[in-house]
Structures are given as C-alpha cells and as structure tokens.
Design a protein around this motif. Structure first.
Motif, PDB file in Angstrom:
ATOM      1  N   TYR A  51      53.067  63.885  -3.357  1.00  0.00           N
ATOM      2  CA  TYR A  51      53.714  64.180  -2.302  1.00  0.00           C
ATOM      3  C   TYR A  51      54.304  65.369  -2.423  1.00  0.00           C
ATOM      4  CZ  TYR A  51      58.124  61.794  -3.962  1.00  0.00           C
ATOM      5  OH  TYR A  51      59.086  61.464  -4.683  1.00  0.00           O
ATOM      6  N   ARG A  65      62.236  64.749   4.224  1.00  0.00           N
ATOM      7  CA  ARG A  65      61.050  63.703   4.426  1.00  0.00           C
ATOM      8  C   ARG A  65      60.010  63.982   3.165  1.00  0.00           C
ATOM      9  NH1 ARG A  65      64.837  61.605   6.804  1.00  0.00           N
ATOM     10  NH2 ARG A  65      64.797  60.510   8.868  1.00  0.00           N
ATOM     11  N   ALA A  66      59.542  62.950   2.831  1.00  0.00           N
ATOM     12  CA  ALA A  66      58.468  63.011   1.980  1.00  0.00           C
ATOM     13  C   ALA A  66      57.110  62.823   2.386  1.00  0.00           C
ATOM     14  CB  ALA A  66      58.463  61.902   0.775  1.00  0.00           C
ATOM     15  N   SER A  68      52.764  62.590   1.666  1.00  0.00           N
ATOM     16  CA  SER A  68      51.642  62.446   0.782  1.00  0.00           C
ATOM     17  C   SER A  68      50.728  63.835   0.987  1.00  0.00           C
ATOM     18  CB  SER A  68      50.811  61.289   0.812  1.00  0.00           C
ATOM     19  OG  SER A  68      51.897  60.091   0.266  1.00  0.00           O
ATOM     20  N   ILE A  83      50.828  63.292   9.298  1.00  0.00           N
ATOM     21  CA  ILE A  83      51.959  62.753   9.603  1.00  0.00           C
ATOM     22  C   ILE A  83      51.707  61.874  10.926  1.00  0.00           C
ATOM     23  CG2 ILE A  83      54.188  63.342  10.382  1.00  0.00           C
ATOM     24  CD1 ILE A  83      53.989  65.732   8.361  1.00  0.00           C
ATOM     25  N   GLY A  87      60.248  58.905  14.562  1.00  0.00           N
ATOM     26  CA  GLY A  87      61.748  59.233  14.581  1.00  0.00           C
ATOM     27  C   GLY A  87      61.881  60.689  14.561  1.00  0.00           C
ATOM     28  N   VAL A  88      63.244  60.844  14.293  1.00  0.00           N
ATOM     29  CA  VAL A  88      63.830  62.144  14.437  1.00  0.00           C
ATOM     30  C   VAL A  88      63.119  63.303  14.044  1.00  0.00           C
ATOM     31  CG1 VAL A  88      65.970  63.576  13.980  1.00  0.00           C
ATOM     32  CG2 VAL A  88      66.222  61.018  14.387  1.00  0.00           C
ATOM     33  N   PHE A  89      62.657  63.223  12.638  1.00  0.00           N
ATOM     34  CA  PHE A  89      62.087  64.239  12.030  1.00  0.00           C
ATOM     35  C   PHE A  89      60.665  64.551  12.414  1.00  0.00           C
ATOM     36  CE2 PHE A  89      61.046  66.480   7.922  1.00  0.00           C
ATOM     37  CZ  PHE A  89      62.307  66.962   7.579  1.00  0.00           C
ATOM     38  N   THR A  90      59.951  63.308  12.760  1.00  0.00           N
ATOM     39  CA  THR A  90      58.428  63.552  13.037  1.00  0.00           C
ATOM     40  C   THR A  90      58.638  64.072  14.645  1.00  0.00           C
ATOM     41  OG1 THR A  90      58.491  61.303  13.520  1.00  0.00           O
ATOM     42  CG2 THR A  90      57.444  62.204  11.497  1.00  0.00           C
ATOM     43  N   VAL A 128      48.788  55.072   8.266  1.00  0.00           N
ATOM     44  CA  VAL A 128      49.055  56.438   7.856  1.00  0.00           C
ATOM     45  C   VAL A 128      49.150  56.256   6.366  1.00  0.00           C
ATOM     46  CG1 VAL A 128      51.279  56.408   7.923  1.00  0.00           C
ATOM     47  CG2 VAL A 128      49.955  58.634   8.277  1.00  0.00           C
ATOM     48  N   THR A 131      46.834  58.010   3.286  1.00  0.00           N
ATOM     49  CA  THR A 131      47.021  59.709   2.920  1.00  0.00           C
ATOM     50  C   THR A 131      46.915  59.988   1.401  1.00  0.00           C
ATOM     51  OG1 THR A 131      49.435  59.634   3.510  1.00  0.00           O
ATOM     52  CG2 THR A 131      48.203  60.740   4.937  1.00  0.00           C
ATOM     53  N   GLU A 255      52.786  52.672  -3.525  1.00  0.00           N
ATOM     54  CA  GLU A 255      53.681  53.642  -2.801  1.00  0.00           C
ATOM     55  C   GLU A 255      53.966  53.206  -1.461  1.00  0.00           C
ATOM     56  OE1 GLU A 255      55.288  56.385  -3.732  1.00  0.00           O
ATOM     57  OE2 GLU A 255      53.985  58.101  -3.659  1.00  0.00           O
ATOM     58  N   PHE A 257      56.164  53.906   1.854  1.00  0.00           N
ATOM     59  CA  PHE A 257      56.583  54.863   2.914  1.00  0.00           C
ATOM     60  C   PHE A 257      57.996  54.825   3.224  1.00  0.00           C
ATOM     61  CE2 PHE A 257      52.334  57.098   4.258  1.00  0.00           C
ATOM     62  CZ  PHE A 257      52.116  57.502   2.743  1.00  0.00           C
ATOM     63  N   TRP A 258      58.163  53.525   3.533  1.00  0.00           N
ATOM     64  CA  TRP A 258      59.646  53.061   4.314  1.00  0.00           C
ATOM     65  C   TRP A 258      60.084  51.904   3.839  1.00  0.00           C
ATOM     66  CZ3 TRP A 258      55.826  55.702   7.209  1.00  0.00           C
ATOM     67  CH2 TRP A 258      54.680  54.815   7.441  1.00  0.00           C
TER      68      TRP A 258
END
Ligand SMILES: Cc1cc2nc3c(=O)[nH]c(=O)nc-3n(C[C@H](O)[C@H](O)[C@H](O)COP(=O)(O)OP(=O)(O)OC[C@H]3O[C@@H](n4cnc5c(N)ncnc54)[C@H](O)[C@@H]3O)c2cc1C
Length: 258
Positions: A51, A65-66, A68, A83, A87-90, A128, A131, A255, A257-258
């Motif tokens: 990633y 944010r990470a 892949s 992606i 939330g905020v970042f996306t 998702v 990925t 992996e 993701f959250w």
C-alpha cells in the motif's frame, strides 16, 4: 516475471519514497467506490498487496490514510488506488478533480505476494477489501503465472461488486483463476436467477469452496498461501478453518483496513 527487489545482495521489499503525484484519471466503479489513477515515479515499484500512504498536508497536516495499490506493478506508467467514500478524508478526496496534487508515500506492507513461489493462492475479499488481491490477480494474469488462484469475493449487492467487468475478463484470460462471488443483500428480484453464492463468507463456505477447488485442481497435497482482506470476523474464520484443514499458519496472511 519476478519483481527485482534485491538490495545489496539480500532479498528485501522495494524502498519507499514520497512524491507529489498528479491525479490523471478518476474512474467511477460502484455507487461508493472510485479509482484514482496516478503516474508512477521512474524506477519506483512495489509488490502486489502493498500500500501507499496518502497525505494532503495543507488540509490535514500530518494526518494520513493508507490505500492498497490495486494495479499491477507490471503497469509501466500508472498506479491505481480504489477508494470507498466513508469519513473525513475520503469526503475530501471525493471533491478533488483530475489534475489535483496528492502526496503519496510508499510502498509499505508485509501483506504481499511471494513472487518467487509457485504456491497456489487462496484469496478472500469483502467489498473494497479486494484492492490488494486485485493487484495480485492482475499481476498473475499479466505475467501468465501458472499459479492456481481461487478468489472468494463477498459484496452486498451486484452493483457493489468492484471491478466486476474486469474480473469476468480476467477469469476468461487466466485458465488458472477461479472466482466465486457471494452476495449478502440479494433482494427479491435476483432471488431465483443469481448464479453465485449468498450470505457472508463463513466457515462452511470457505471449507466447501476450498476443498472443491483443491479436488478439481489436484491440489489436495499442496499447501496454498492465503490472503484475506475484509471484516475481522471473516479473517478470524478464515484462520480457524484453514488451521483445521492443516494449512500452515505462516501461509495465512491478512490485511485489516480499519
Ligand atoms: C493497509 C491499509 C490499506 C487500505 N486500503 C484501502 C483501500 O484500498 N481502499 C479503501 O477505501 N480503504 C482502504 N483502507 C482504509 C483507509 O485507510 C481509511 O481508513 C478509509 O478510507 C476511511 O478513511 P476516512 O477518513 O474517510 O474515514 P474515517 O473518518 O477515518 O472513518 C471513521 C471510522 O470508520 C471506520 N471505517 C472507515 N472506513 C470504513 C468502512 N468502509 N467500513 C467500516 N468501517 C470503516 C474507521 O475505523 C474509523 O473509526 C486501508 C487501510 C489500511 C490500514
């Protein structure tokens, strides 16, 4: 093809670097997932499954944010990040347009394919979480790898299946690739016509599909390597079932993701 990651005579992961990446294309994939495409820096590479970290320092400071890498390292020009809006970042990412500048840093991660092995691959993905697995599948298909691959892929509805058209194409191109889809929210319309599985990926589903795949491909004695990416209960079930089937723990990878 193996990816040359040799550093001073010993095998290692590719070195990470930070770069200003121009967003060259945005591809609408599903109702809440888009693919963002960037130019690769010269001589930069990664191993399928790894990633990158994304930064927007003017907006979020050091917060990152990470994501892949979904494309194959064999792509000479681009890397793709798919992606999901959350939330905020996306939400910030959703407002960006082609031509915008992103700071990317990577590659990172130990959740990657062993590109020198011939082990069959069992891939378990949800939403998702496909990925990093998509990078492995694209890489194996484009390099005409002989490795047998089973992808068990779970989504809510048909329209949520990420890379649906390409997955169908890859399965036609790659005789070693088998994909099994499962849907958790089928709805009345598709109840009698959906050809795949239904329900979440659970212990019975993993066991049945893995044993069938091994039998159909003469893999009963092989110990495939497995990669799972999705909700924690799915990953825990995957480990439990594969250990019960006497798979080696070192070959079970996840992996989160959250
Ligand atoms: C190694 C790694 C690779 C990753 N690769 C991808 C990728 O390829 N594509 C991708 O979309 N995301 C990926 N992620 C997740 C990504 O880093 C962000 O967590 C995600 O985009 C949400 O960021 P946000 O700021 O929009 O949401 P936040 O504001 O951080 O979200 C708030 C909360 O929601 C949880 N959350 C976030 N997204 C989800 C979700 N979809 N389902 C359930 N809970 C969620 C988080 O734990 C957090 O507590 C990856 C994470 C890791 C660690």
């Amino acid at each position: 093809m193996t990816i040359n990651t040799e550093v001073q005579g010993r095998p290692s992961r590719p070195k990470s670097q930070k770069w200003e990446a121009e967003l060259v294309e945005i591809i609408d994939e599903t109702p809440d997932i888009k693919t963002f495409r960037f130019h690769k820096p010269e001589n930069w590479t990664f191993i399928p499954g790894q990633y990158v970290m994304v930064y927007f320092p003017e907006v979020f400071g050091k917060k990152n944010r990470a994501y892949s890498i979904a494309s194959s390292p064999t792509d000479p020009d681009y890397i793709d990040l798919s992606i999901k809006l959350y939330g905020v970042f996306t939400h910030h990412i959703w407002n960006l347009r082609e031509g915008s500048g992103w700071q990317l840093k990577g590659p990172y991660g130990r959740f990657h394919i062993d590109n020198e092995s011939d082990d069959p691959l069992l891939l378990l993905g949800a939403g998702v979480g496909i990925t990093p697995l998509m990078s492995m599948i694209r890489w194996a298909t484009l390099t005409k790898s002989d490795r047998k691959i089973l992808l068990l892929y779970s989504n809510k509805r048909p329209k949520d299946i990420l890379y649906k058209t390409e997955l169908i194409m890859l399965e036609r191109m790659n005789p070693n690739l088998r994909i099994i889809y499962t849907l958790t929210r089928l709805g009345d319309k598709l109840k009698y016509t959906w050809p795949g599985l239904t329900g979440r990926i659970d212990a019975d589903m993993i066991k049945n599909e893995v044993l069938r795949w091994q039998e159909e491909n003469g893999l009963e004695k092989a110990t495939p390597t497995s990669y799972g990416c999705g909700p924690i209960p799915m990953l825990e079930t995957m480990e439990k079932v594969l250990l019960e089937l006497n798979w080696s723990k070192e070959k079970i990878h996840y992996e989160k993701f959250w």
